[in-house]
Design a protein around this motif. Structure first.
Motif, short mmCIF file in Angstrom:
data_model
loop_
_atom_site.label_atom_id
_atom_site.label_comp_id
_atom_site.label_asym_id
_atom_site.label_seq_id
_atom_site.Cartn_x
_atom_site.Cartn_y
_atom_site.Cartn_z
N GLN A 62 2.96 1.76 -7.57
CA GLN A 62 1.80 0.95 -7.19
C GLN A 62 2.23 0.14 -5.97
O GLN A 62 3.08 -0.75 -6.08
CB GLN A 62 1.38 0.03 -8.33
CG GLN A 62 0.02 -0.61 -8.15
CD GLN A 62 -1.12 0.29 -8.61
OE1 GLN A 62 -0.89 1.20 -9.38
NE2 GLN A 62 -2.31 0.05 -8.11
N VAL A 63 1.70 0.46 -4.80
CA VAL A 63 2.18 -0.15 -3.55
C VAL A 63 1.92 -1.65 -3.58
O VAL A 63 0.79 -2.11 -3.77
CB VAL A 63 1.49 0.49 -2.34
CG1 VAL A 63 1.97 -0.18 -1.05
CG2 VAL A 63 1.78 1.99 -2.30
N THR A 64 2.98 -2.41 -3.41
CA THR A 64 2.92 -3.86 -3.44
C THR A 64 2.43 -4.42 -2.11
O THR A 64 2.93 -4.00 -1.05
CB THR A 64 4.31 -4.44 -3.76
OG1 THR A 64 4.80 -3.87 -4.97
CG2 THR A 64 4.27 -5.96 -3.86
N PRO A 65 1.46 -5.35 -2.10
CA PRO A 65 1.02 -5.97 -0.83
C PRO A 65 2.19 -6.61 -0.12
O PRO A 65 2.93 -7.42 -0.69
CB PRO A 65 -0.01 -7.00 -1.29
CG PRO A 65 -0.49 -6.52 -2.62
CD PRO A 65 0.67 -5.84 -3.26
N GLY A 66 2.40 -6.24 1.13
CA GLY A 66 3.50 -6.78 1.90
C GLY A 66 4.84 -6.18 1.59
O GLY A 66 5.86 -6.58 2.17
N GLY A 67 4.88 -5.21 0.68
CA GLY A 67 6.14 -4.59 0.31
C GLY A 67 6.59 -3.54 1.30
O GLY A 67 5.94 -3.30 2.34
N GLY A 68 7.67 -2.89 0.98
CA GLY A 68 8.26 -1.95 1.90
C GLY A 68 7.44 -0.71 2.16
O GLY A 68 7.64 -0.04 3.18
#
Length: 604
Positions: A525-531
């Protein structure tokens, strides 16, 4: 003595340095994490191995509380409890939960009742190696069913087929099937998660993932052409004759093994006496009108004489003296040999019946069954899974007090108590007609010894897969190369990524083998501001593969992920790849993305 170690906040504590513990430490260190290991009395060399990997090791001399304190529990981000006993893992996990209620605690607990209680009442993440590893072993035994993965709302399967001709993967298998591994024909070279533009040659083993509904068509299209049944070449006929002759020989060997040596000798003597008697009667016996006996009459009269029946239709009264003397010998010797055969046959039947009552019964009524050697937690779970498919199971176990015996008998499995390295035991379980063999004891050397005994018994037969459980992954690789076993499964290799993922808050969905290569399957689940927020799939490098993407706010899953696809916050991506790279990708999402920074995955 105070063994407290100075570590920056965010390290992971691993309690237990057996094989699985070392593999978890290796994964965590490879991800760049600080690891503190608690030694609870591991085998010699384990402490040195953990230290060589880069972990800090603290002893467990003064109890779990002192060990956790020395390991820096206050600043840890997670505790992984992998003690060699359930009691040790439970003690450490409960103490860590009480001292740090917000801490992520992962424990290996083999007892299912205790695991359910700990999971429900305490909130500890409980994983079981048997549950994790058994699907890969069942797949090795029942390989034609493939390995099922649920990608979003769709079930896909992993299967291995031979490339039908030379060409690019894209041209041979299209865009729907996802290539996971290519094993070059006649070589140990494997290409993991290759691009679709990889060129393969006819006969290369290609492991692919695709919707379950299309696999029958794919298998038919990649099956080598065969001659029609009505036009059989001489070589095909010769091959069929060899198969029939081989079946007759195997049947003869099975009958010979099933009978006692004394019984075989007595039967041979009785048969020899009967043949001699038939010849003597045909030569010397004369009816009142001078006619000779036919072969059938001679056989009939011989059986009458040996059986001491005497219906009165034939008699030695009017025959020459020498023939009457021979009749006396025939009656005495025949009665003795017949009585001996009856006695030995009765002894054989009674002893076999007693063996069956004691659990040693010969599984003569089974065909296409799976033999499971070793009934630990992994073996019991494999038995349960195989029986669920409708396949009969025979279990070989040496310990008659094994706690799982009643469980597997209740499931319908037949149990043979004996040593699987002995030919007599392999005969009792009807190995010649087995569908597969799973060797699953807790001792690696015993498993290798049993597997070699099974291979020797089967001879040149290669249609019976032998799945071997080996805890040590390096030993597994060595055995695979040295002895040619193609279904060697390392339980540590399969289970370690689950524990690492759980400790880091990552969602691991499964581990499986594509050919001989272990792969990990997970959801991100793509994290906001993540890599991964804002990253294009073609900017991700390595050997992992993004199978599908569901964008934020969309119900539909894009099953064919293109290299130009851009991941955005809250997108859901399903990925597969080697353990190290995929765990790195999952962790990378928690780090800020830097343009041009390579991550450990690739698109199609």
């Amino acid at each position: 003595m105070n063994h407290r170690v100075a570590r920056p906040p965010g390290h992971v504590i691993v309690h237990g340095l057996e094989g699985l513990g070392l593999r978890v430490i290796e994964h965590l260190v490879a991800l760049g994490l600080e690891v503190v290991a608690v030694d609870d009395g591991a085998r010699p060399g384990a402490v040195q191995a953990a230290t060589a990997m880069g972990a800090t090791v603290v002893p467990h001399h003064d109890g779990a509380a002192a060990a956790l304190g020395a390991a820096g529990l206050r600043d840890a981000r997670a505790v992984v409890c992998l003690s060699s006993t359930d009691l040790g893992a439970l003690e450490t996990a409960l103490l860590a939960r009480r001292l740090r209620p917000e801490l992520t605690v992962v424990a290996q607990i083999r007892n299912q009742a205790v695991a359910r209680a700990v999971r429900a009442d305490v909130g500890i993440l409980v994983l079981d190696v048997a549950t994790i590893a058994s699907p890969a072993i069942v797949e090795a035994c029942l390989g034609e069913q493939g390995h099922g993965l649920r990608i979003a709302d769709e079930v896909a399967q992993v299967r291995t087929v031979a490339a039908p001709r030379d060409g690019l993967l894209r041209d041979l298998f299209g865009e729907v099937l996802v290539p996971l591994c290519v094993q070059r024909l006649g070589s140990e070279e494997s290409v993991v998660c290759p691009g679709r533009d990889l060129e393969v040659r006819a006969g290369d083993a290609v492991s692919l993932l695709g919707p379950a509904a299309i696999w029958d068509e794919v298998v038919r299209s990649t099956r080598p052409a065969v001659q029609p049944a009505t036009v059989r070449s001489p070589s095909v006929e010769a091959h069929g004759e060899r198969d029939e002759a081989g079946a007759v020989r195997r049947w003869g060997r099975a009958v010979a093994r099933a009978t006692d040596t004394r019984l075989r000798r007595a039967l041979a003597a009785l048969l020899g006496l009967g043949l001699i008697s038939i010849a003597v009667l045909m030569i010397g016996y004369r009816e009142a009108d001078g006619t000779r006996m036919t072969p059938l009459d001679a056989l009939y009269f011989t059986a009458e004489t040996i059986g001491t029946i005497g219906y009165g239709d034939f008699s030695f009264r009017a025959q020459p003296s020498w023939l009457r003397a021979y009749a006396v010998l025939l009656m005495v010797a025949g009665a003795v040999l017949a009585a001996l055969v009856y006695a030995l046959l009765t002894n054989l039947l009674v002893s076999q019946r007693l063996q069956e009552a004691l659990g040693h019964g010969q599984v003569t009524d089974l065909r296409g069954h799976v033999i499971v050697v070793g009934l630990g937690s992994v073996g019991a779970r494999v038995v349960e899974s195989v029986i669920a498919t409708g396949t009969p199971v025979v279990v070989v176990e040496t310990d008659e007090t094994n706690r799982y015996l009643a469980q597997v008998r209740g499931l319908g499995a037949k149990v043979v108590l004996g040593d699987a390295t002995l030919p007599r035991t392999l005969q009792l379980v009807n190995l010649d007609r087995a569908k597969a063999v799973a060797v699953l004891t807790s001792d690696d050397l015993t498993n290798l010894e049993v597997a070699l005994a099974v291979r020797d018994w089967l001879g040149e037969r290669t249609d019976v897969p032998v799945a071997i459980r080996l805890a040590d992954r390096r030993l597994a690789a060595t055995v695979r190369q040295a002895f040619g076993f193609t279904h060697v499964r390392s339980t540590d290799e399969l289970a370690a990524p689950w524990f690492v993922g759980a400790a880091l808050g990552l969602e691991v969905l499964g581990t499986f083998f594509a050919g001989d290569v272990p792969l990990l399957y997970a959801r991100v689940q793509v994290t906001p501001g993540g890599g991964l927020d804002g990253a294009r799939l073609d900017a991700l490098t390595g050997r992992s593969r993004v199978l599908s993407v569901r964008h934020r706010g969309e119900q539909e899953v894009h099953r064919v992920a293109r290299r130009w696809t851009t991941l955005e916050a809250h997108d859901e991506a399903f990925v597969v790849g080697p353990h190290e790279e995929l765990l790195g990708l999952l962790r990378q999402d928690a780090l800020p993305w830097t343009a041009g920074h390579p991550g450990p995955a690739t698109s199609s």
